[in-house]
Design a protein around this motif. Structure first.
Motif, mmCIF file in Angstrom:
data_model
loop_
_atom_site.group_PDB
_atom_site.id
_atom_site.type_symbol
_atom_site.label_atom_id
_atom_site.label_comp_id
_atom_site.label_asym_id
_atom_site.label_seq_id
_atom_site.Cartn_x
_atom_site.Cartn_y
_atom_site.Cartn_z
ATOM 1 N N GLN A 415 0.825 -1.205 0.000
ATOM 2 C CA GLN A 415 0.000 0.000 0.000
ATOM 3 C C GLN A 415 0.866 1.265 0.000
ATOM 4 O O GLN A 415 0.553 2.259 -0.664
ATOM 5 C CB GLN A 415 -0.926 -0.008 1.219
ATOM 6 N N SER A 416 1.986 1.235 0.728
ATOM 7 C CA SER A 416 2.873 2.391 0.780
ATOM 8 C C SER A 416 3.537 2.628 -0.572
ATOM 9 O O SER A 416 3.698 3.782 -1.001
ATOM 10 C CB SER A 416 3.936 2.170 1.862
ATOM 11 N N CYS A 417 3.905 1.556 -1.246
ATOM 12 C CA CYS A 417 4.485 1.707 -2.581
ATOM 13 C C CYS A 417 3.482 2.306 -3.554
ATOM 14 O O CYS A 417 3.834 3.161 -4.394
ATOM 15 C CB CYS A 417 4.980 0.350 -3.085
ATOM 16 N N ARG A 418 2.235 1.878 -3.486
ATOM 17 C CA ARG A 418 1.211 2.448 -4.360
ATOM 18 C C ARG A 418 1.031 3.933 -4.091
ATOM 19 O O ARG A 418 0.906 4.746 -5.020
ATOM 20 C CB ARG A 418 -0.101 1.707 -4.157
ATOM 21 N N ALA A 419 0.999 4.305 -2.797
ATOM 22 C CA ALA A 419 0.845 5.721 -2.463
ATOM 23 C C ALA A 419 2.033 6.537 -2.967
ATOM 24 O O ALA A 419 1.884 7.674 -3.442
ATOM 25 C CB ALA A 419 0.688 5.876 -0.954
ATOM 26 N N LEU A 420 3.243 5.988 -2.879
ATOM 27 C CA LEU A 420 4.432 6.695 -3.351
ATOM 28 C C LEU A 420 4.404 6.871 -4.861
ATOM 29 O O LEU A 420 4.753 7.945 -5.396
ATOM 30 C CB LEU A 420 5.676 5.915 -2.924
ATOM 31 N N ILE A 421 4.000 5.841 -5.584
ATOM 32 C CA ILE A 421 3.907 5.943 -7.049
ATOM 33 C C ILE A 421 2.880 6.988 -7.445
ATOM 34 O O ILE A 421 3.109 7.814 -8.357
ATOM 35 C CB ILE A 421 3.574 4.569 -7.655
ATOM 36 N N ASP A 422 1.703 6.982 -6.790
ATOM 37 C CA ASP A 422 0.682 7.993 -7.102
ATOM 38 C C ASP A 422 1.180 9.394 -6.816
ATOM 39 O O ASP A 422 0.860 10.358 -7.547
ATOM 40 C CB ASP A 422 -0.593 7.707 -6.292
ATOM 41 N N LEU A 423 1.967 9.561 -5.753
ATOM 42 C CA LEU A 423 2.502 10.878 -5.412
ATOM 43 C C LEU A 423 3.495 11.364 -6.457
ATOM 44 O O LEU A 423 3.487 12.536 -6.849
ATOM 45 C CB LEU A 423 3.156 10.806 -4.031
ATOM 46 N N VAL A 424 4.363 10.465 -6.948
ATOM 47 C CA VAL A 424 5.347 10.846 -7.969
ATOM 48 C C VAL A 424 4.666 11.191 -9.276
ATOM 49 O O VAL A 424 5.029 12.160 -9.965
ATOM 50 C CB VAL A 424 6.372 9.710 -8.150
ATOM 51 N N GLU A 425 3.654 10.419 -9.659
ATOM 52 C CA GLU A 425 2.965 10.645 -10.927
ATOM 53 C C GLU A 425 1.841 11.664 -10.819
ATOM 54 O O GLU A 425 1.090 11.864 -11.773
ATOM 55 C CB GLU A 425 2.401 9.316 -11.437
#
Length: 878
Positions: A415-425
């Motif tokens: 879940q943290s990785c998904r949130a980080l990817i959404d933040l970068v993109e």
């Protein structure tokens, strides 16, 4: 008293009964006309490690020119009372006439003749005693039986070559299992069969129900090919699932094998150590092991253990008999082996008590002078085994916790990785669902103790707890909602009713009263009211572990029978400490709202807000509980005609290995739409075992897997779906609670129940509500009544004080001059007279306080409502 070859041994409630035939001491004077049947009750003494005699009894019989013998003895159920009693079958032969009579032994050691009958031949083959008491035997390939109810010998319309078992089967009553000559199919030619075919079809296995006179196919017990080799059978378990009979059977064969059959299919086989096995019986020991005791014609015995596979656990030679009972009073069964000893003919001189585990007592050991070598060594062994078992359970628990820890870590990292990817993109991150949010605290506590690179991910979870301002208004309401108070929001459709449930935590529920739910439609309908009419209920269930799940400290089964002798209860508590219970409370209370479904379906798609209304208690300085009304937003539900058509929210009561596998939400929903009735059933002279048989048999009920105190009725018809709860206070009194849809179903259930209950039973309707809950409600109601009276009195005094203040303000116009100056002039006297008159009127007004009609009506209505509430609770408690 010395033993003889004709003596009979029987175990009953942890005691050993020894039946002996003897002549009286004055036999020479009586000219051999009297014969005595003596019984001795022997109990095991844990101090001396020997059997001692507790009591004895004698039954005298006339034996003039007759020969009296004991045929057999057994423990059977007395149909008059439902109590299991020892019984003895006697034979009295005079020339060519043979008379048989059955004697019942009561706890007072008095014998009661049950019935007798005469035959022109002697009983020799397959003699069996069963419930009634009743007796059956085989003679000339025919089956005969007699019971205490009829006292008439009857013949069954079957031909059989042997009887291998007699006992009770669910839904069929007393069943006789036997072997008979096979009936070949009419289309087959007997001459066309080979030798092997003749060996298989030469005989077949079958069952015969005595009460219904119905034949049962033998394939549900075992294949017909085994009928030629089976010598004895024991039915371990029988149940009905969807009107199909499911049976577990263990059988011994002439091939020196023990075979386990389940639903007619062999599941295991074990080679026996000796030849010619003749009988098999089970024993459930303290280590929860199911043992099968096999006796052989040569006088040998062995025990077969059933764990992962069938295997011989122990064997003995020169055994007189093997008895199974709780001889040491531990709550589980042990084996008592009585050995043949020609050198010592005393009663129970050579024996051994064992459960192949913790318990092991044997005669011939001097326990008094060899305690360190015998009991000390045994005690050390028991402590070592228990310590190893505890370590094993603790290790298994740690493994499960580590597995959960790893699974949760993977979810957090993903879940943290998904949130980080959404933040970068620069995409909007979708928040976790309710289940993930529910466990975020646990995840945070686990992550705080993890590696440094994992700790940096905690802030992403904090964003869920403190959402940004760009979130919708609905999310903000949910974040401010009662995450400390509610655990779950769910909905179910039961018939024409919609059930909405909110699960509350215990800490929150204990501070509430008058809890209810309301449903408010979230759409704008100008023509109708958004508030939905519904009925609220509070339901709390006992959640039970599955039958095969054990806690770390539970290593022995519960007691199998009630002990009539409590002579050493304190010693038992020291030697065998209590085990932990299998039942745990479900940790939360569920509040439900039930409303009609059809009006909501008119809108095709409805979204409703669920609100919780309650009064929260607060303690004031005067120790009276003041309560304030609170309203909590629990969430929203969405209901559509498409979801209902797809059975998305339907209640599912499925079969699962003998249980009704409905979820807790399904069970609560079914209870919420049902009407509850409780009945107290009391029997003065017999036990209430017919109630359990009625529930499992005629009503076709199975227990819920999640809460095994309640059973679900699968019988076709109007009673399908009815839920029962049967609680026994003692063997002669119990409470039956019925949750049914309407009164018609209730009357059908009661009509069916009264047909199986004895005429002496009394059935009384109980008023709803437990005593503890009603007592708590009465205290709150009386407290509310006291506060209402106090507030009404305060309001009354306030109104009166206001009127008195108005009078004093009028009196202020009077000049408060000295009394002498006032009385000096005529004007002063008149002024003093007016002042005295005003004070008199004020005094009268204070003595006769009045109020307007509206205020009086308001106060009277509040007091009446408070008193009515407390009176209703007192009536329900009475």
């Amino acid at each position: 008293m010395l033993l003889s070859e004709q003596d009979q041994f029987l175990s009953y409630n942890g005691e050993v009964l020894i039946f002996q035939l003897s002549k009286p001491k004055h036999a020479e004077e009586a000219d051999d006309r009297t014969m005595n049947l003596c019984v001795r009750r022997m109990a095991f003494n844990r101090d001396t490690k020997l059997f001692v005699q507790k009591s004895s009894g004698v039954f005298s019989m006339g034996a003039s020119h007759s020969k009296i013998e004991m045929i057999c003895c057994s423990c059977t159920t007395d149909s008059r009372t439902g109590i299991i009693l020892p019984c003895v079958l006697m034979k009295k032969k005079k020339r060519n006439n043979v008379k048989y009579f059955l004697l019942l032994l009561h706890s007072s050691n008095k014998f009661e003749p049950s019935f007798y009958f005469k035959l022109d031949y002697e009983l020799k083959e397959d003699i069996r005693l069963f419930a009634g008491p009743s007796l059956l035997w085989r003679h000339a390939s025919k089956l005969f039986y007699i019971s205490s109810n009829t006292c008439v010998v009857q013949s069954a319309p079957v031909q059989l070559s042997s009887v291998v078992w007699t006992g009770e089967i669910v839904g069929e009553g007393t069943v006789v299992l036997g072997v008979r000559t096979a009936c070949l199919p009419e289309t087959e030619d007997a001459e066309g069969f080979s030798v092997s075919d003749r060996a298989v079809w030469g005989s077949e296995f079958f069952g015969y129900a005595i009460q219904t006179q119905k034949l049962l196919t033998g394939t549900c017990f075992m294949p017909h090919a085994y009928s030629r080799v089976v010598s004895s059978v024991y039915v371990c378990k029988s149940e009905r699932l969807k009107k199909q009979l499911r049976i577990s059977v263990v059988a011994i064969t002439h091939k020196n094998q023990l075979i386990w059959f389940q639903n007619g299919v062999p599941k295991g086989v074990c080679e026996l150590p000796y030849s010619k096995p003749c009988s098999v019986k089970p024993a459930l020991t303290g280590s929860n092991d199911l043992l099968f005791v096999v006796s052989f014609a040569s006088g040998n015995s062995c025990v077969v253990q059933r764990r992962n596979s069938l295997q011989v656990a122990s064997k003995w030679q020169k055994v007189k008999c093997v008895l199974v009972d709780d001889f040491i009073g531990s709550g589980s069964e042990q084996l008592l082996l009585l050995f043949k000893d020609d050198s010592n003919t005393d009663v129970l001189s050579t024996f051994k008590i064992t459960d192949l585990g913790e318990v092991n007592y044997a005669s011939g050991i001097n326990y008094k002078h060899d305690i360190p070598a015998a009991e000390g060594l045994q005690e050390n062994g028991l402590l070592t085994i228990r310590a190893l078992e505890t370590r094993l359970q603790a290790g298994w628990t740690s493994v499960r916790e580590l597995q959960q820890h790893l699974r949760l870590q993977k979810r957090v990292i993903l879940q943290s990785c998904r949130a980080l990817i959404d933040l970068v993109e620069e995409r909007t991150h979708i928040l976790p669902n309710s289940k993930e949010v529910k466990c975020r605290r646990w995840a945070r506590s686990l992550l705080n103790s993890a590696k440094p690179f994992v700790e940096g991910l905690v802030s992403l979870w904090d964003d869920v707890e403190n959402p940004p301002h760009s979130l919708s208004k609905e999310t903000l309401l949910a974040s401010k909602g009662p995450e400390h108070f509610t655990e779950e929001l769910w909905q179910r459709v039961v018939g024409d009713s919609l059930v909405v449930g909110v699960k509350l935590t215990d800490s929150f529920y204990l501070s509430l009263s008058d809890v209810s739910l309301s449903l408010v439609m979230d759409q704008d309908f100008s023509s109708i009211s958004p508030i939905i009419k519904c009925q609220s209920k509070i339901i709390k269930l006992n959640k039970a572990f599955p039958a095969l799940a054990f806690s770390s400290s539970q290593i022995e089964p519960p007691s199998k029978k009630m002990k009539l002798d409590l002579r050493s209860k304190n010693d038992l508590e020291k030697e065998f400490p209590k085990r932990s219970s299998r039942i745990q409370l479900d940790g939360a209370r569920t509040v439900t709202a039930v409303t009609s479904l059809s009006p909501l379906l008119a809108f095709h798609r409805v979204r409703c807000v669920v609100l919780l209304h309650a009064r929260k208690q607060n303690h004031q300085n005067d120790s009276l509980q003041q309560s304030k009304k609170i309203t909590v937003l629990c969430g929203k539900i969405l209901l559509s005609l498409e979801d209902i058509s797809n059975n998305r929210y339907s209640v599912k009561m499925l079969w699962d290995n003998g249980y009704c596998a409905g979820s807790m939400e399904d069970i609560i929903a079914a209870l919420a739409v049902s009407v509850r009735f409780s009945f107290q059933i009391v029997s003065c002279d017999c036990t209430l075992t017919p109630v359990s048989s009625w529930l499992l048999g005629e009503m076709e009920c199975t227990p819920f897997k999640e809460c095994q105190d309640n059973v679900f009725c699968h019988k076709a018809g109007n009673v399908h779906g009815t839920i029962f709860n049967w609680t026994l206070k003692n063997p002669f009194e119990g409470v039956l609670t019925i949750f049914c849809r309407n009164l018609t179903v209730l009357f059908q259930c009661l009509h069916s129940l009264t047909r199986v209950l004895p005429p002496s039973c009394s059935v009384k309707l109980l008023r709803s509500g437990s005593k503890e809950v009603l007592t708590e409600q009465l205290a709150l109601a009386l407290e509310k009544e006291m506060l209402t009276l106090k507030n009404s009195l305060f309001l009354k005094e306030t109104k009166a004080a206001n009127s008195l203040t108005w009078g004093n303000e009028t009196g202020k116009k009077i000049n408060n001059a000295p009394l002498a100056s006032l009385l000096a002039t005529e004007e002063g006297v008149q002024q003093f007279r007016n002042k005295l008159q005003n004070e008199r009127e004020e005094s009268v007004q204070s003595m006769n306080q009045t109020m307007n009609g509206a205020l009086y009506q308001e106060i009277a209505l509040k007091i009446a409502e408070a008193q009515l509430s407390s009176d209703m609770i007192v009536w329900r408690l009475a």
